[in-house]
Design a protein around this motif. Structure first.
Motif, short mmCIF file in Angstrom:
data_model
loop_
_atom_site.label_atom_id
_atom_site.label_comp_id
_atom_site.label_asym_id
_atom_site.label_seq_id
_atom_site.Cartn_x
_atom_site.Cartn_y
_atom_site.Cartn_z
N GLY A 147 21.63 35.85 -3.38
CA GLY A 147 21.91 36.75 -2.22
C GLY A 147 20.91 37.77 -1.68
N VAL A 148 20.36 38.44 -3.13
CA VAL A 148 19.15 39.23 -2.85
C VAL A 148 17.63 38.55 -1.87
CG1 VAL A 148 17.82 40.24 -3.94
CG2 VAL A 148 20.19 40.34 -4.79
N VAL A 149 17.20 39.51 -1.12
CA VAL A 149 16.14 38.50 -0.50
C VAL A 149 15.40 38.62 -0.77
CG1 VAL A 149 17.69 39.56 1.96
CG2 VAL A 149 15.64 40.52 0.85
N PHE A 150 14.36 38.23 -0.09
CA PHE A 150 12.62 37.80 -0.78
C PHE A 150 12.07 39.64 -0.07
CE2 PHE A 150 13.68 33.90 -2.30
CZ PHE A 150 12.64 34.24 -4.08
N HIS A 151 12.07 40.76 0.06
CA HIS A 151 11.58 41.84 1.12
C HIS A 151 10.33 41.71 1.50
CE1 HIS A 151 11.36 43.48 -3.10
NE2 HIS A 151 11.13 44.49 -2.64
N ARG A 152 9.32 41.05 0.19
CA ARG A 152 8.13 41.44 0.24
C ARG A 152 7.35 40.27 -0.22
NH1 ARG A 152 3.67 44.24 -3.73
NH2 ARG A 152 1.96 44.88 -1.93
N THR A 197 11.07 39.74 -5.23
CA THR A 197 12.83 39.84 -5.01
C THR A 197 13.09 40.82 -5.79
OG1 THR A 197 14.91 38.32 -4.46
CG2 THR A 197 13.48 37.63 -6.47
N GLY A 198 14.66 40.97 -6.27
CA GLY A 198 15.42 41.66 -6.77
C GLY A 198 16.15 42.67 -6.97
N ASP A 199 15.65 43.23 -5.37
CA ASP A 199 15.81 44.56 -5.33
C ASP A 199 16.98 44.27 -4.07
OD1 ASP A 199 17.14 46.82 -3.64
OD2 ASP A 199 14.43 47.25 -2.87
N PRO A 200 18.28 44.82 -4.28
CA PRO A 200 20.02 44.75 -3.39
C PRO A 200 19.72 45.58 -2.07
CG PRO A 200 19.89 46.50 -5.31
CD PRO A 200 18.95 45.63 -5.89
N THR A 201 18.84 46.55 -2.03
CA THR A 201 18.69 47.02 -0.84
C THR A 201 17.48 46.30 0.17
OG1 THR A 201 16.82 48.96 -1.54
CG2 THR A 201 19.12 49.52 -2.12
N GLY A 202 16.97 45.93 -0.30
CA GLY A 202 16.28 45.14 0.06
C GLY A 202 15.17 45.74 1.08
N THR A 203 14.74 46.79 0.71
CA THR A 203 13.51 47.58 0.74
C THR A 203 12.67 47.71 -0.14
OG1 THR A 203 14.58 49.68 -0.69
CG2 THR A 203 15.73 49.26 1.64
N GLY A 204 12.58 47.24 -0.94
CA GLY A 204 11.76 47.90 -1.75
C GLY A 204 11.83 48.77 -2.98
N THR A 205 12.64 49.59 -3.13
CA THR A 205 13.30 50.71 -3.39
C THR A 205 14.19 50.54 -4.88
OG1 THR A 205 14.50 51.95 -2.39
CG2 THR A 205 12.02 52.08 -2.15
N SER A 207 14.43 45.06 -12.17
CA SER A 207 14.98 44.03 -11.51
C SER A 207 14.71 42.67 -10.01
CB SER A 207 16.87 44.20 -10.94
OG SER A 207 16.21 45.26 -9.97
N GLN A 208 13.19 43.84 -9.73
CA GLN A 208 12.50 43.31 -9.17
C GLN A 208 11.39 42.49 -10.15
OE1 GLN A 208 10.62 45.47 -5.74
NE2 GLN A 208 12.98 47.26 -6.60
N PHE A 209 11.78 41.11 -9.38
CA PHE A 209 10.27 40.50 -9.92
C PHE A 209 9.65 40.00 -8.91
CE2 PHE A 209 14.19 38.08 -9.57
CZ PHE A 209 13.32 36.55 -9.10
N PHE A 210 8.89 38.99 -8.54
CA PHE A 210 7.76 37.73 -8.00
C PHE A 210 6.91 36.90 -8.38
CE2 PHE A 210 4.86 41.31 -10.56
CZ PHE A 210 3.55 40.34 -10.99
N ILE A 211 6.89 36.17 -7.92
CA ILE A 211 6.13 35.07 -8.23
C ILE A 211 4.78 35.27 -7.36
CG2 ILE A 211 6.75 32.19 -7.78
CD1 ILE A 211 10.00 32.38 -7.60
N CYS A 212 3.80 34.50 -8.46
CA CYS A 212 2.71 34.51 -7.36
C CYS A 212 2.18 33.24 -6.77
CB CYS A 212 1.01 34.40 -8.95
SG CYS A 212 1.83 36.47 -9.63
N TYR A 213 1.66 33.23 -6.03
CA TYR A 213 1.00 32.06 -5.29
C TYR A 213 -0.32 32.68 -6.02
CZ TYR A 213 5.18 32.37 -1.91
OH TYR A 213 6.04 32.50 -1.36
#
Length: 182
Positions: A66-71, A80-88, A123-129
């Motif tokens: 349920g965690v969003v791709f916030h950035r 993704t990986g931020d439970p608040t969806g804010t990046g913090t 907890s936040q991670f990213f997938i590279c394009y």
């Protein structure tokens, strides 16, 4: 020359089972499901054992469900990986010390996001394009997409003027280890 080529082929043939086993390791494979399909990530404990253990622990807890791709920056990465969806936001687990390597970031690489402190990944991670090469040695690389990059490409992109922040973002429907997949 033929002998050398034959020896090289033998060495490569000997590596093939090891590489296949590594690629099909259900304990180090994550299924990240989105509304558009599944992204399969091979974890790399050989590069970042502490980061892999943290990702696995959080995945087993259901933290990412349920965690969003916030950035999401078109042509760069999806974070993704931020439970608040804010990046913090982050998990309740401790931050992880950096595990930087010289292994280059490329399309499909999966890395840990962090603040300015190298030891602040949580907890936040990213997938590279594309265009993640400059992150090599600056952000911990802990995995790679082995299938579903077409699904990752469909993640809703953010506003370039707002550093990729996404309104009404896509989310991780479910994230699980392949070993635990139902």
């Amino acid at each position: 020359m033929k002998r050398l080529l034959a020896a090289g082929a033998f060495v490569l043939a000997g590596l093939a089972p090891a590489l296949a086993q590594q690629a099909n390791d259900p304990q180090n494979t994550v299924f990240l499901d989105t509304k558009d399909g599944r992204i399969t990530i091979r974890l790399r404990p050989d590069l970042a054992p502490k980061h892999v253990e943290q990702i696995k622990a959080l995945t087993k807890q259901g933290f990412y469900n349920g965690v969003v791709f916030h950035r999401v920056i078109d042509g760069f990465m999806a974070q993704t990986g931020d439970p608040t969806g804010t990046g913090t936001g982050k998990s309740s687990l401790p931050n992880i010390p950096a595990e930087f390597t010289k292994t280059p970031y490329k399309r499909g690489s999966v890395g840990m996001a962090r603040s300015q402190s190298p030891d602040s990944a949580n907890s936040q991670f990213f997938i590279c394009y594309e265009g993640c090469g400059p992150l090599t040695g600056q952000y911990t690389l802990f995995g790679e997409v082995v299938s579903g990059m077409d699904v990752a490409d469909k993640i809703k992109k953010g506003d370039a003027a707002a550093n990729g922040m996404v309104s009404n973002p896509d989310k991780i429907v479910k994230m699980q280890l392949a070993a635990d997949a139902k």
